[in-house]
Enzyme design. Structure first.
Site, mmCIF file in Angstrom:
data_model
loop_
_atom_site.group_PDB
_atom_site.id
_atom_site.type_symbol
_atom_site.label_atom_id
_atom_site.label_comp_id
_atom_site.label_asym_id
_atom_site.label_seq_id
_atom_site.Cartn_x
_atom_site.Cartn_y
_atom_site.Cartn_z
ATOM 1 C CG ASP A 101 -17.567 -70.773 -15.347
ATOM 2 O OD1 ASP A 101 -17.798 -70.918 -14.140
ATOM 3 O OD2 ASP A 101 -16.413 -70.710 -15.799
ATOM 4 C CG HIS A 307 -21.208 -73.855 -12.305
ATOM 5 N ND1 HIS A 307 -21.524 -72.514 -12.290
ATOM 6 C CD2 HIS A 307 -20.046 -73.963 -13.002
ATOM 7 C CE1 HIS A 307 -20.578 -71.835 -12.951
ATOM 8 N NE2 HIS A 307 -19.680 -72.697 -13.395
#
Length: 330
Positions: A101, A307
């Site tokens: 991320d 994610h």
């Protein structure tokens, strides 16, 4: 193998809390938003067992690390400096960097700017993106009713007020919503209602968080959520949100490094349900990545994974990282 231990180190003029486990060559793990060293709990143990010294800082602004107040203390160059500072604090010549991320973006640039200190990079979720021609916030999607979440994060205090009201509910919603299970459920409910889901869009009226309670994803225990919640209840969200408030400033700063490629051996892993992979232009970044990362060894896409790559699929991620580490020269 025991548990990771934590300590405070001085790096780049601030104090950083680091969790570490194992002995051997260093592997430096950089988390993203809204997480902390704890997002690498499965990797610390696996890397230690494989003969590496795994080190996972709470990044600047997070957890028990320092949280400078000023927005301009959270640029990409501060982050790269912090990671170089971690190596110096441990007195190691070089390390392999792993990032997810925001930590992925930081790790790409750390490997790119300091290949003398970071000999390889394993990156999760966010592909390498060359510098855009336009200032990033100027091209982010917005309508009369909604705006891209990174635009919502720009105004200091606004997202903080929403997220800090109930940190446990905030983190539960974000960790579920971004996961493979959450993404599939959101898509299914949108299809039933006959509407399309704008990826990453936030209602101007209602804010970002759902008004209903969401389930715990299968890979996250109530104990895990308690740990995250306690960290954010103490540290707040201002530091983490300040990363987003430097997106345009980073674009300005990185003009100096236009054309510099990531020259170290690299691995990229993402889930096919990851919202980042669904963003406009992401498919193109994946297809063109080797142009900017000439030693990119592999792009590994995990089916059904969302994610939170290293938490959702620890077994596959650990195996891929260890295999990559063992393939490196020296």
């Amino acid at each position: 193998m025991g548990e990771p231990t934590q300590r405070t180190i001085k790096a780049n003029g601030i104090s950083l809390n680091v969790a570490e486990q194992g002995k051997g060559p260093m592997v430096l793990l950089c988390h993203g938003f809204p997480e902390g060293w704890y997002s690498w709990r499965h990797q610390l143990e696996a890397l230690a067992a494989a003969g590496y010294h795994a080190v996972a800082p709470d990044m600047r602004g997070y957890g028990k690390s320092d949280r400078p107040e000023a927005i301009d203390q959270y640029t990409i160059l501060h982050m790269v400096g912090d990671l170089v500072g971690v190596l110096d604090a441990f007195e190691v010549k070089d390390a392999v960097i792993v990032g997810h991320d925001w930590g992925a973006t930081i790790a790409w640039h750390t490997a790119r700017l300091r290949p003398d200190r970071f000999r390889a990079a394993a990156i999760l979720s966010v592909p390498y993106r060359p510098r855009s021609e336009a200032r990033p916030t100027s091209v982010m999607p917005q309508t009369a009713d909604a705006q891209f979440y990174q635009l919502y994060f720009q105004e200091p205090g606004v997202a903080e007020a929403e997220f800090e009201r109930d940190p446990r509910a905030t983190l539960g919603a974000m960790l579920y919503g971004g996961s493979g299970e959450g993404a599939a459920a959101i898509r299914a409910s949108a299809e039933r209602a006959g509407r399309t889901v704008g990826v990453g869009m936030v209602s101007r009226k209602d804010g970002m968080l759902p008004k209903v309670q969401v389930p715990l994803p299968s890979w996250l225990s109530a104990t895990d959520l308690d740990y995250y919640s306690a960290e954010f209840a103490r540290s707040g969200f201002r530091g983490p949100l300040n990363y987003y408030r430097n997106i345009d400033r980073n674009w300005e700063l990185m003009g100096a490094f236009e054309g510099v490629k990531v020259v170290v051996p690299s691995l990229f892993i993402a889930g096919d349900h990851d919202m980042v992979i669904a963003f406009p232009g992401a498919a193109e970044h994946l297809a063109n990545m080797k142009q900017f990362v000439p030693q990119l060894r592999e792009i590994k896409i995990l089916p059904g994974c969302g994610h939170w790559t290293q938490q959702e699929r620890p077994t596959e991620v650990n195996a891929a990282i260890v295999e990559f580490l063992r393939s490196l020269p020296g």
